[in-house]
Design an enzyme around this catalytic site. Structure first.
Site, PDB file in Angstrom:
ATOM      1  CG  HIS A 172      -1.689   1.270   1.403  1.00 46.35           C
ATOM      2  ND1 HIS A 172      -2.552   1.811   0.459  1.00 46.35           N
ATOM      3  CD2 HIS A 172      -1.665   2.154   2.438  1.00 46.35           C
ATOM      4  CE1 HIS A 172      -3.029   2.966   0.918  1.00 46.35           C
ATOM      5  NE2 HIS A 172      -2.495   3.195   2.114  1.00 46.35           N
ATOM      6  CG  HIS A 193       0.765   7.053   4.125  1.00 41.29           C
ATOM      7  ND1 HIS A 193       1.246   6.252   3.117  1.00 41.29           N
ATOM      8  CD2 HIS A 193      -0.485   6.589   4.390  1.00 41.29           C
ATOM      9  CE1 HIS A 193       0.338   5.355   2.787  1.00 41.29           C
ATOM     10  NE2 HIS A 193      -0.733   5.536   3.545  1.00 41.29           N
ATOM     11  CD  GLU A 212      -3.745   5.953  11.015  1.00 40.78           C
ATOM     12  OE1 GLU A 212      -4.784   5.310  10.924  1.00 40.78           O
ATOM     13  OE2 GLU A 212      -3.353   6.763  10.157  1.00 40.78           O
ATOM     14  CG  ASP A 213      -1.498   1.648  10.689  1.00 39.29           C
ATOM     15  OD1 ASP A 213      -2.345   2.185  11.413  1.00 39.29           O
ATOM     16  OD2 ASP A 213      -1.637   1.479   9.468  1.00 39.29           O
ATOM     17  CG  ASP A 262      -3.867   6.821   2.183  1.00 43.78           C
ATOM     18  OD1 ASP A 262      -3.618   5.614   2.078  1.00 43.78           O
ATOM     19  OD2 ASP A 262      -4.444   7.323   3.172  1.00 43.78           O
ATOM     20  CG  ASP A 290     -29.382  11.644 -27.857  1.00 43.86           C
ATOM     21  OD1 ASP A 290     -28.907  10.609 -28.339  1.00 43.86           O
ATOM     22  OD2 ASP A 290     -30.588  11.896 -27.803  1.00 43.86           O
TER      23      ASP A 290
END
Length: 716
Positions: free
Chosen positions: A59, A83, A87-88, A150, A270
């Site tokens: 990712h 990134h 956070e993770d 992201d 159209d």
């Protein structure tokens, strides 16, 4: 800076090698730093998998790949790779700053969610995350570009997720991220986010439309080729060098058009779209003239976005022509530089550095837009989120100030929106508007090319009714802020009067209470200041009797020792004291007040039918009030007049009301089935009961008037 650690063999895969090959526009030192960032990210995410079962590092690598396509700098590429690490994986901002430099750490911090904080709901968390991202965007535009890359990869790879989560993220993408991409001019990304989200929310509809589009493409190929050949031949004959290609509609735009305009699939297709790309601006206008000579233009369908660019920097000439067999043909004419900006928006700044001037100008415009979003900040994250959603509009009208400055406003914007776009003070004090030199109501919707002038008055203030028709988030935010502040100030003054009256009724002069007692009262209620205590009393959140007893620490005071006190009002205190609409009290009427939680005090007449039940069941909520004499103020009330149905009687009644010095605010009438009598209902303005008596006396002198009554509480 640490040297790049050697990578495990598992990372020597084709995707990583392709990624490294695409970094050829960067110097070798930057490439080494990016390799180091990849190794750090790979190690941090080593034990993580995506929902699909793939290693998590795929990712960040895909996001960095998208950033490299925009040819952004090494800091942005490193931030894209890192990134999710804060956070993770528990990596800290300090650690990233030491290894990769402070700019990279700031970018990653701006991209990290607020997962450490506790929120009452998903909506509140979403709103607060969005607020943080906007603030980071305003500091550095690269944040939003990485965030959009992201989001693009996330929605492209959500097939393994639960359906409800998939749909929720796709809706959020449609509502927030796609409009941001459009507002930044990233049209290619905008269309991709829309189509991918549409497929996730409505997979069956997307499949059906996709098949129909493929079939229609084959059926239309001949006519499409014929029109394109005609355009190319005409431009070549005029000596103009140009690239001409067909413009495909996206799946989602077809779906929206069918849904919003109730059109069939064939009706949407159209219209044939073409793009003409030329070398310079004069050639754009020459090409327009040549095409208008080839096919007749549709009146009113020409737009010049070259002279007046859109807020996201988009420039083009738009025209609609009547092609072969009466087929509508939409044509966009632009230069190559404009085409680059139209496709990539602010990212064109990095992609096409030779075109420096226009992309730098676009960056300045984007920063101004971001700053205007941040001006709408309020204490409530959800309200701020809603305001920003309102402001992410694709359709705009362009209007002029009296000095000739052009302002871009959303479609449907009113004179009030314009006033707040000029300046907050102009909005807060606007009383009227002149549109194209003629007076117009403030709720008038603006049209392209309108010249707008706002008339201000020092005494004018925002009206709560404005919230029902303003279109911009800025105007909505500023009006709410003013009303909230004003209500709090007025409520504080009312609360102070109510508490003072309660203390006097207990035989205590407020000035005699020691300062320590006031401080203890503020602390006990958890407020920051005495002003907040007064505001809570004025808004009905706290009862003055309870506060007074707590202040005096004399809960044992008996009611029979208290004196009876009455609160005096003028009736024009503003939002803190409101006159009830049911009975419309006026000076001279016996009145009573009720503190309604969160709304302040509402004044009714003693005999108002709508309060009888409440007065008997909740007597503690009612306060005796009386009118304080004041000149010049007028009050609305309703009267009902029964008249004989004769010619000119309405004129006679209106004349008598005017002669008595009263204004007529509203009139309605009902005739009886035999048409012998007519019932007239007037809303008139009077100063007090004496004035009302004079109005009624004048009306009784009219022979055709058979009955006059004042309406109260919906009853006569």
């Amino acid at each position: 800076m640490d040297p790049a650690p050697s990578l495990p063999p598992s990372y020597e895969e084709p995707a990583y090698r392709v990624f490294l090959d695409s970094l050829d526009y960067l110097p070798p030192t930057d490439v080494e730093r990016i390799k180091s960032a990849f190794a750090f990210s790979a190690k941090a995410h080593a034990h993580q998998k995506r929902m699909s079962g793939e290693p998590y590092i795929t990712h960040p690598l895909a996001v960095a790949g998208a950033v490299v396509e925009w040819r952004m700098d090494a800091d942005a590429v490193c931030a894209a790779l890192l990134h999710d690490t804060m956070e993770d994986t528990g990596a800290t901002k300090q650690e990233l700053a030491e290894k990769f430099g402070k700019p990279v750490a700031e970018l990653v911090d701006g991209l990290s969610k607020l997962d450490k904080m506790e929120f009452a709901s998903y909506q509140e968390a979403q709103a607060e995350n969005f607020r943080k991202m906007l603030m980071a965007m305003a500091r550095d535009l690269r944040v939003v570009l990485i965030k959009l890359a992201d989001r693009q990869h996330n929605v492209q790879t959500m097939s393994a997720m639960r359906v409800d989560k998939r749909v929720r993220i796709a809706r959020e993408t449609l509502e927030i991220y796609a409009p941001i991409a459009l507002r930044l001019g990233l049209n290619k990304l905008y269309r991709d986010l829309q189509d991918t989200s549409f497929r996730l929310i409505h997979p069956h509809r997307a499949e059906v439309l996709s098949k129909a589009l493929k079939a229609a493409r084959g059926n239309r190929a001949e006519l499409l080729g014929r029109i394109q050949d005609g355009i190319c031949d005409k431009l070549a004959h005029a000596g103009l060098k140009a690239d001409v290609f067909g413009r495909e509609k996206s799946l989602y735009s077809i779906f929206r058009k069918m849904k919003d305009k109730h059109l069939s699939f064939s009706q949407v297709l159209d219209i044939y779209g073409f793009r003409v790309v030329v070398d310079n601006v004069p050639t754009c206008y020459l090409a327009l003239g040549a095409l208008h000579a080839l096919y007749k233009p549709v009146p009113g369908k020409f737009k010049d976005y070259i002279a007046i660019p859109k807020a996201n920097g988009y420039q083009s000439l738009h025209t609609t022509l009547i092609g072969p067999y009466g087929t509508p043909v939409e044509v966009q004419i632009r230069t190559r530089e404009m085409h680059n900006v139209a496709q990539e928006g602010v990212a064109a700044h990095w992609l096409y550095k030779d075109d420096g001037e226009s992309s730098a100008d676009l960056q300045i415009k984007t920063h101004k837009w971001l700053q205007s979003l941040l001006e709408m900040q309020s204490s409530d994250s959800a309200e701020f989120f809603e305001n920003v959603k309102i402001d992410l509009f694709p359709d705009e009208v362009y209007v002029f100030t009296p000095k000739g400055k052009i302002l871009a406003m959303p479609s449907g914007a009113t004179a009030v929106d314009f006033a707040y776009a000029v300046h907050t003070d102009v909005g807060n004090h606007c009383s009227a508007a002149r549109i194209n030199h003629e007076l117009a109501p403030l709720r008038t919707e603006l049209k392209n090319g309108d010249l707008v002038e706002i008339v201000t008055s020092p005494k004018a203030t925002p009206n709560p009714v404005w919230l029902s028709y303003v279109k911009t988030g800025r105007a909505r935010s500023k009006i709410r802020h003013f009303l909230r502040t004003t209500q709090n100030e007025e409520s504080a003054r009312l609360g102070e009067r109510l508490l003072r009256q309660e203390l006097l009724s207990l035989g205590v002069v407020p000035i005699s209470i020691p300062g320590e007692a006031w401080d203890a009262l503020v602390k006990a209620g958890g407020q920051q200041s005495l002003e907040e205590v007064y505001t809570d009393i004025g808004l009905g959140k706290r009862l003055p009797s309870v506060v007074a007893r707590r202040l005096l620490a004399r809960e044992d005071i008996q009611a029979d020792k208290a004196q009876h006190m009455t609160l005096a009002i003028h009736g024009n205190e503003g939002m803190a004291i409101q006159l009830a609409r049911c009975c419309q009290p006026i000076p001279g009427d016996p009145i009573i007040g009720s503190i309604r939680k969160g709304s302040g005090m509402v004044i009714h007449t003693h005999d108002c039918p709508s309060i009888r039940k409440s007065r008997s069941s909740e007597p503690q909520k009612w306060i005796d009030v009386e009118w304080e004499p004041e000149d010049g103020k007028l009050f609305d009330l309703r009267i009902r007049i029964e008249v004989k149905n004769t010619r000119g009687v309405l004129a006679q009644v209106s004349g008598a009301i005017a002669e008595a010095g009263s204004n007529i605010e509203h009139v309605s009438m009902d005739a009886d089935p035999e048409r012998l009598f007519t019932l007239l209902r007037f809303t008139i303005q009077v100063a007090n009961r004496t004035h009302l008596a004079a109005v009624m006396r004048g009306l009784r002198h009219i022979p055709e008037v058979t009955r006059i009554t004042r309406e109260r509480g919906g009853e006569a």
